[in-house]
Motif scaffolding. Sequence first.
Motif, PDB file in Angstrom:
ATOM      1  N   GLY A  43      32.966  38.529  40.215  1.00  0.00           N
ATOM      2  CA  GLY A  43      32.752  38.364  41.642  1.00  0.00           C
ATOM      3  C   GLY A  43      32.959  39.657  42.393  1.00  0.00           C
ATOM      4  O   GLY A  43      33.049  40.742  41.813  1.00  0.00           O
ATOM      5  N   GLU A  44      33.062  39.540  43.717  1.00  0.00           N
ATOM      6  CA  GLU A  44      33.272  40.726  44.533  1.00  0.00           C
ATOM      7  C   GLU A  44      34.662  41.297  44.284  1.00  0.00           C
ATOM      8  O   GLU A  44      35.593  40.594  43.920  1.00  0.00           O
ATOM      9  N   GLY A  45      34.777  42.598  44.502  1.00  0.00           N
ATOM     10  CA  GLY A  45      36.064  43.248  44.296  1.00  0.00           C
ATOM     11  C   GLY A  45      36.420  43.381  42.835  1.00  0.00           C
ATOM     12  O   GLY A  45      37.606  43.322  42.468  1.00  0.00           O
ATOM     13  N   ASP A  46      35.399  43.552  41.975  1.00  0.00           N
ATOM     14  CA  ASP A  46      35.650  43.627  40.540  1.00  0.00           C
ATOM     15  C   ASP A  46      36.569  44.780  40.178  1.00  0.00           C
ATOM     16  O   ASP A  46      37.455  44.644  39.328  1.00  0.00           O
ATOM     17  N   VAL A  47      36.366  45.926  40.803  1.00  0.00           N
ATOM     18  CA  VAL A  47      37.173  47.099  40.469  1.00  0.00           C
ATOM     19  C   VAL A  47      38.638  46.841  40.804  1.00  0.00           C
ATOM     20  O   VAL A  47      39.543  47.102  39.984  1.00  0.00           O
ATOM     21  N   GLU A  48      38.890  46.340  41.979  1.00  0.00           N
ATOM     22  CA  GLU A  48      40.270  46.077  42.394  1.00  0.00           C
ATOM     23  C   GLU A  48      40.912  44.988  41.531  1.00  0.00           C
ATOM     24  O   GLU A  48      42.088  45.091  41.156  1.00  0.00           O
ATOM     25  N   SER A  49      40.144  43.949  41.232  1.00  0.00           N
ATOM     26  CA  SER A  49      40.677  42.874  40.395  1.00  0.00           C
ATOM     27  C   SER A  49      40.998  43.363  38.999  1.00  0.00           C
ATOM     28  O   SER A  49      42.022  42.995  38.405  1.00  0.00           O
ATOM     29  N   TYR A  50      40.105  44.211  38.475  1.00  0.00           N
ATOM     30  CA  TYR A  50      40.331  44.727  37.127  1.00  0.00           C
ATOM     31  C   TYR A  50      41.549  45.654  37.110  1.00  0.00           C
ATOM     32  O   TYR A  50      42.368  45.602  36.178  1.00  0.00           O
ATOM     33  N   ALA A  51      41.664  46.478  38.123  1.00  0.00           N
ATOM     34  CA  ALA A  51      42.844  47.341  38.216  1.00  0.00           C
ATOM     35  C   ALA A  51      44.120  46.508  38.298  1.00  0.00           C
ATOM     36  O   ALA A  51      45.142  46.842  37.679  1.00  0.00           O
ATOM     37  N   GLY A  52      44.067  45.403  39.039  1.00  0.00           N
ATOM     38  CA  GLY A  52      45.235  44.533  39.135  1.00  0.00           C
ATOM     39  C   GLY A  52      45.616  43.932  37.797  1.00  0.00           C
ATOM     40  O   GLY A  52      46.807  43.809  37.475  1.00  0.00           O
ATOM     41  N   ALA A  53      44.607  43.550  36.993  1.00  0.00           N
ATOM     42  CA  ALA A  53      44.894  42.993  35.673  1.00  0.00           C
ATOM     43  C   ALA A  53      45.523  44.044  34.769  1.00  0.00           C
ATOM     44  O   ALA A  53      46.467  43.750  34.016  1.00  0.00           O
ATOM     45  N   LEU A  54      45.001  45.264  34.828  1.00  0.00           N
ATOM     46  CA  LEU A  54      45.602  46.343  34.034  1.00  0.00           C
ATOM     47  C   LEU A  54      47.048  46.584  34.454  1.00  0.00           C
ATOM     48  O   LEU A  54      47.947  46.695  33.614  1.00  0.00           O
ATOM     49  N   LEU A  55      47.281  46.635  35.764  1.00  0.00           N
ATOM     50  CA  LEU A  55      48.637  46.888  36.253  1.00  0.00           C
ATOM     51  C   LEU A  55      49.592  45.755  35.884  1.00  0.00           C
ATOM     52  O   LEU A  55      50.780  45.988  35.652  1.00  0.00           O
ATOM     53  N   SER A  56      49.078  44.530  35.810  1.00  0.00           N
ATOM     54  CA  SER A  56      49.947  43.409  35.455  1.00  0.00           C
ATOM     55  C   SER A  56      50.522  43.569  34.055  1.00  0.00           C
ATOM     56  O   SER A  56      51.640  43.099  33.782  1.00  0.00           O
ATOM     57  N   LEU A  57      49.783  44.225  33.164  1.00  0.00           N
ATOM     58  CA  LEU A  57      50.299  44.487  31.817  1.00  0.00           C
ATOM     59  C   LEU A  57      51.074  45.798  31.761  1.00  0.00           C
ATOM     60  O   LEU A  57      52.074  45.903  31.043  1.00  0.00           O
ATOM     61  N   VAL A  58      50.609  46.795  32.485  1.00  0.00           N
ATOM     62  CA  VAL A  58      51.332  48.070  32.530  1.00  0.00           C
ATOM     63  C   VAL A  58      52.772  47.843  32.972  1.00  0.00           C
ATOM     64  O   VAL A  58      53.715  48.456  32.435  1.00  0.00           O
TER      65      VAL A  58
END
Length: 358
Positions: free
Chosen positions: A303-318
């Motif tokens: 959906g919209e905001g894919d970049v931000e959502s993907y960054a959030g998923a990465l940060l959730s594991l980082v």
Amino acid sequence: MKITFLVPSAYGMRGDVRAVLNLAGELAGRHEVEVVSVRRTRETPFFSIDRRVALRWLVDSRPGVPHLLPRGQVRTEVALWRMLRGLSADVLVTARPSLSVQSARYAPRHVVRIAREWGRPTVPGPVRRFYPRLDAVVASTESGRDEWAGLLDDDLSVHAIPDSLPAVPWPRSRMDNRIVSAGGRLVPGKAYDRLVRAFGIVADKRPDWRLRLYGSGPEERRLRALVRDLDLHNHVYFMGTTPDLPGEFAKASIVAVPSQHEVLGMAVIEALSCGVPIVGFEGARGPGQFLRPGLDSVLVAEGEGDVESYAGALLSLVDDERRRMSLAAGALETASGYAAPAIAARWQELMYGLRSRD
């Protein structure tokens, strides 16, 4: 049983080549197996080949090699026709629709002919016309099986068998490096530009983490320019190609799969075998076909905001080491389902079943 795998080139760095070689190596423990490469593009294959697997090529396409026939396409078609007409094998597995059409047209009828498919049907006319002469189609995913079955209208049996991991000890990540890795051809469909932009957000908040991109392709120049424009040259590294992608994934703590339409899942499966969690996108044709979200991976809704959502998923594991370790354990469990002996047994059962119908 003598089994022949026919591929466009066994010398390139492609996931489908890697998958065929893994399967061929495992089957070679019980059968006579050969890989026929339509073209030879370099001195030695990019990936290692089991010594029990015979390799031969039809056309030498290395630069500077002279040929009797001047036109490359004519030369290739003649060599392929001769190979198929004179084939001495019990089973022929073709690894591209164009080759499967030629197999249907010219391979001897006593040979069991199987089309191995990773993507969607791209040449529906020839497929509908010639594929009914084959014995079976094998897709790598359930969604792929449904698509091919719908196209062929029950004219041919269609099966789903995933790719296999190599039958060697799998390297295992210690999960102690602050590295996110991604691997594959650098082409538009892989959406590495989205990953680079997302990692820019990660690097801004967690500057001690790094992104490693493995592979090469037409998108590399544009991706390098993007890294320069975003001032990420100290955070994003282009690692080039490697014949040992699992070994490189084992140095990471997260593997990123930014494509929303990942069809060929070798990189995903190899990451799982290293015990590294995946961050990808949801979708009917995404990496979720190979994963168990929440147990071995984190998937982001499209959906919209894919970049931000993907960054959030990465940060959730980082930011959550305990969760990373839990997903890593789940990744190893998932990978066991792609072990070479189990996948080869399914292929062997299919081949024997098709032969017994004659």
